[in-house]
Design a protein around this motif. Structure first.
Motif, PDB file in Angstrom:
ATOM      1  N   ASP A 156       0.812  -1.219   0.000  1.00 14.82           N
ATOM      2  CA  ASP A 156       0.000   0.000   0.000  1.00 14.82           C
ATOM      3  C   ASP A 156       0.842   1.265   0.000  1.00 14.82           C
ATOM      4  OD1 ASP A 156      -2.269  -1.623   0.201  1.00 14.82           O
ATOM      5  OD2 ASP A 156      -2.170  -1.626   2.395  1.00 14.82           O
ATOM      6  N   VAL A 157       2.152   1.114   0.075  1.00 15.90           N
ATOM      7  CA  VAL A 157       3.050   2.263   0.222  1.00 15.90           C
ATOM      8  C   VAL A 157       3.942   2.390  -1.013  1.00 15.90           C
ATOM      9  CG1 VAL A 157       4.841   3.318   1.653  1.00 15.90           C
ATOM     10  CG2 VAL A 157       3.073   1.906   2.715  1.00 15.90           C
ATOM     11  N   ASP A 158       3.905   3.542  -1.634  1.00 18.03           N
ATOM     12  CA  ASP A 158       4.765   3.831  -2.787  1.00 18.03           C
ATOM     13  C   ASP A 158       5.391   5.199  -2.569  1.00 18.03           C
ATOM     14  OD1 ASP A 158       6.046   4.054  -5.209  1.00 18.03           O
ATOM     15  OD2 ASP A 158       4.213   4.453  -6.362  1.00 18.03           O
ATOM     16  N   VAL A 159       6.621   5.214  -2.080  1.00 18.08           N
ATOM     17  CA  VAL A 159       7.281   6.488  -1.783  1.00 18.08           C
ATOM     18  C   VAL A 159       8.688   6.518  -2.374  1.00 18.08           C
ATOM     19  CG1 VAL A 159       6.003   6.984   0.330  1.00 18.08           C
ATOM     20  CG2 VAL A 159       8.089   5.633   0.457  1.00 18.08           C
ATOM     21  N   GLY A 160       9.029   7.674  -2.904  1.00 12.39           N
ATOM     22  CA  GLY A 160      10.368   7.945  -3.382  1.00 12.39           C
ATOM     23  C   GLY A 160      10.766   9.328  -2.931  1.00 12.39           C
ATOM     24  N   GLU A 161      11.859   9.844  -3.479  1.00 10.39           N
ATOM     25  CA  GLU A 161      12.303  11.181  -3.075  1.00 10.39           C
ATOM     26  C   GLU A 161      11.347  12.256  -3.557  1.00 10.39           C
ATOM     27  OE1 GLU A 161      16.274  12.216  -3.921  1.00 10.39           O
ATOM     28  OE2 GLU A 161      17.163  10.448  -2.947  1.00 10.39           O
ATOM     29  N   HIS A 163       8.070  11.519  -5.019  1.00  7.94           N
ATOM     30  CA  HIS A 163       6.671  11.111  -5.126  1.00  7.94           C
ATOM     31  C   HIS A 163       6.312  10.249  -3.922  1.00  7.94           C
ATOM     32  CE1 HIS A 163       8.431   7.294  -6.445  1.00  7.94           C
ATOM     33  NE2 HIS A 163       7.258   6.747  -6.132  1.00  7.94           N
ATOM     34  N   GLY A 164       5.035  10.184  -3.634  1.00 11.67           N
ATOM     35  CA  GLY A 164       4.593   9.341  -2.536  1.00 11.67           C
ATOM     36  C   GLY A 164       3.081   9.224  -2.512  1.00 11.67           C
ATOM     37  N   VAL A 165       2.590   7.989  -2.417  1.00 13.65           N
ATOM     38  CA  VAL A 165       1.155   7.730  -2.336  1.00 13.65           C
ATOM     39  C   VAL A 165       0.928   6.581  -1.356  1.00 13.65           C
ATOM     40  CG1 VAL A 165      -0.914   6.963  -3.550  1.00 13.65           C
ATOM     41  CG2 VAL A 165       0.672   8.516  -4.674  1.00 13.65           C
ATOM     42  N   ILE A 166      -0.070   6.772  -0.497  1.00 14.01           N
ATOM     43  CA  ILE A 166      -0.504   5.722   0.420  1.00 14.01           C
ATOM     44  C   ILE A 166      -1.895   5.265  -0.020  1.00 14.01           C
ATOM     45  CG2 ILE A 166      -1.287   5.242   2.775  1.00 14.01           C
ATOM     46  CD1 ILE A 166       1.670   5.332   2.654  1.00 14.01           C
ATOM     47  N   VAL A 167      -2.100   3.964  -0.122  1.00 16.92           N
ATOM     48  CA  VAL A 167      -3.410   3.420  -0.473  1.00 16.92           C
ATOM     49  C   VAL A 167      -4.094   2.934   0.796  1.00 16.92           C
ATOM     50  CG1 VAL A 167      -4.655   1.643  -1.732  1.00 16.92           C
ATOM     51  CG2 VAL A 167      -2.668   2.740  -2.784  1.00 16.92           C
ATOM     52  N   VAL A 168      -5.234   3.544   1.110  1.00 14.75           N
ATOM     53  CA  VAL A 168      -6.048   3.114   2.251  1.00 14.75           C
ATOM     54  C   VAL A 168      -7.166   2.253   1.682  1.00 14.75           C
ATOM     55  CG1 VAL A 168      -7.503   3.847   4.173  1.00 14.75           C
ATOM     56  CG2 VAL A 168      -5.497   5.209   3.538  1.00 14.75           C
ATOM     57  N   VAL A 179      -3.913   8.529  -0.848  1.00 17.23           N
ATOM     58  CA  VAL A 179      -3.517   9.743  -0.133  1.00 17.23           C
ATOM     59  C   VAL A 179      -2.097  10.138  -0.532  1.00 17.23           C
ATOM     60  CG1 VAL A 179      -3.221  10.818   2.125  1.00 17.23           C
ATOM     61  CG2 VAL A 179      -4.956   9.034   1.808  1.00 17.23           C
ATOM     62  N   PRO A 180      -1.899  11.358  -1.049  1.00 16.94           N
ATOM     63  CA  PRO A 180      -0.554  11.827  -1.358  1.00 16.94           C
ATOM     64  C   PRO A 180       0.272  11.967  -0.080  1.00 16.94           C
ATOM     65  CG  PRO A 180      -2.231  13.215  -2.385  1.00 16.94           C
ATOM     66  CD  PRO A 180      -2.936  12.342  -1.403  1.00 16.94           C
ATOM     67  N   VAL A 181       1.572  11.721  -0.198  1.00 17.99           N
ATOM     68  CA  VAL A 181       2.469  11.819   0.951  1.00 17.99           C
ATOM     69  C   VAL A 181       3.421  12.995   0.726  1.00 17.99           C
ATOM     70  CG1 VAL A 181       4.140  10.599   2.394  1.00 17.99           C
ATOM     71  CG2 VAL A 181       2.351   9.313   1.191  1.00 17.99           C
ATOM     72  N   PRO A 182       3.375  14.024   1.572  1.00 16.45           N
ATOM     73  CA  PRO A 182       4.248  15.187   1.406  1.00 16.45           C
ATOM     74  C   PRO A 182       5.690  14.880   1.800  1.00 16.45           C
ATOM     75  CG  PRO A 182       2.900  15.433   3.364  1.00 16.45           C
ATOM     76  CD  PRO A 182       2.438  14.178   2.692  1.00 16.45           C
ATOM     77  N   PRO A 183       6.624  15.788   1.503  1.00 14.45           N
ATOM     78  CA  PRO A 183       8.063  15.505   1.642  1.00 14.45           C
ATOM     79  C   PRO A 183       8.522  14.996   3.002  1.00 14.45           C
ATOM     80  CG  PRO A 183       7.747  17.499   0.373  1.00 14.45           C
ATOM     81  CD  PRO A 183       6.391  17.097   0.864  1.00 14.45           C
ATOM     82  N   LEU A 189       9.016   7.874   6.101  1.00 13.30           N
ATOM     83  CA  LEU A 189       8.660   6.535   5.638  1.00 13.30           C
ATOM     84  C   LEU A 189       9.839   5.809   5.021  1.00 13.30           C
ATOM     85  CD1 LEU A 189       5.087   7.042   4.137  1.00 13.30           C
ATOM     86  CD2 LEU A 189       5.721   5.440   5.950  1.00 13.30           C
ATOM     87  N   ARG A 190      10.628   6.515   4.210  1.00  9.76           N
ATOM     88  CA  ARG A 190      11.791   5.862   3.592  1.00  9.76           C
ATOM     89  C   ARG A 190      12.776   5.378   4.656  1.00  9.76           C
ATOM     90  NH1 ARG A 190      11.911  10.351   0.235  1.00  9.76           N
ATOM     91  NH2 ARG A 190      13.957  10.935   1.053  1.00  9.76           N
TER      92      ARG A 190
END
Length: 292
Positions: A156-161, A163-168, A179-183, A189-190
């Motif tokens: 459910d977690v896709d994060v990079g430097e 970009h970032g999205v959490i799937v609920v 849900v977008p994940v801010p910096p 998370l990383r």
């Protein structure tokens, strides 16, 4: 009366009500029974309760006991639920008319002030636990509920430097959202994922619990948050405070209601609109500015 109440409480349990809900209804119905006995000298048999009794009970709670509107409305709701069940069970001929609910002076949900957020994050940084930092950031920066955060799987977690999205997948009401994940949250998370990969290589959960096959429980997650709140000298921190803070900060930064509702997973905009109401602190500042 005791037997009737016990049957009703068993019904609540059998239909999926939580222990907390059953306990609350029990307390509210016992309060009504106590008032009824003190007023009429007998038990509140369901077939004898009238609309006048209900109006008198509501008025007594408001004018004699001085209870808050939400407490009055909650107790009346408990009585109505019990009497409705009694009617369905043939214990009462009909449901009496209930008085209108007491209007509540609704304000914005409790959110942390900027100074409190800084103190909380300072304590998290000092502790240096990447799991705790990631967990708190998901609630504070992304508006996730505690239950949603601990239910996340790695997939459910896709994060990079950049970009970032959490799937609920199972929000309130079983709703799915992204849900977008801010910096700052992406960075937390990383860092946690790098540690977690070595520590829990076989667990599918973002936040593993006592064993690899189970996630961290909501209660355990909230104890983690409370630990940092205590260190940061923040009192009365409730399970939704970080989520409320996220919503309030988004609106103050210029986000519109539709955007905030999408992040939080609200199906109705009026659920999000509560964050536009002034808090007690907002009202206090307004009064101070207007003082002669």
């Amino acid at each position: 009366m005791s037997e009737t109440f016990d049957r009703y409480f068993s019904h609540l349990k059998d239909t999926g009500s939580s222990a907390h809900t059953v306990s609350g209804y029990r307390k509210d119905l016992l309060a009504f029974a106590s008032w009824y006995r003190g007023t009429f000298g007998e038990d509140p048999e369901p077939e004898k309760i009238t609309s006048i009794d209900l109006r008198e009970y509501q008025g007594w709670m408001r004018n004699v006991k001085g209870l808050k509107p939400n407490t009055v409305n909650r107790r009346m709701k408990a009585v109505k639920s019990w009497l409705s069940w009694c009617v369905n069970q043939g214990l009462a001929p009909r449901l009496p008319d209930f008085p209108k609910g007491v209007p509540e002076a609704r304000r914005a949900p409790q959110a942390l002030e900027r100074a409190e957020v800084n103190r909380l994050l300072r304590e998290v940084e000092r502790e240096g636990d990447p799991r705790d930092a990631a967990l708190i950031r998901l609630m504070l920066s992304c508006g996730l509920r505690v239950s949603e955060a601990v239910s996340l799987r790695l997939e459910d977690v896709d994060v990079g430097e950049r970009h970032g999205v959490i799937v609920v997948r199972s929000g309130k009401g079983g709703k799915y959202r992204e849900v977008p994940v801010p910096p700052a949250a992406r960075r937390a998370l990383r860092e946690w994922l790098a540690v977690r990969e070595k520590k829990y290589p076989r667990s599918p959960w973002l936040f593993p619990g006592a064993t690899d096959d189970r996630p961290l429980t909501p209660g355990a997650a909230w104890r983690i948050v409370k630990k940092y709140a205590w260190k940061a000298r923040i009192s009365d921190l409730h399970p939704h405070t970080l989520r409320h803070t996220c919503a309030t900060n988004m609106l103050r930064s210029g986000a519109n209601l539709v955007e905030v509702a999408s992040v939080l997973g609200h199906a109705r905009l009026d659920s999000t609109a509560v964050y536009t109401r002034p808090s007690v602190a907002d009202l206090a500042r307004a009064v101070e500015r207007g003082e002669a």
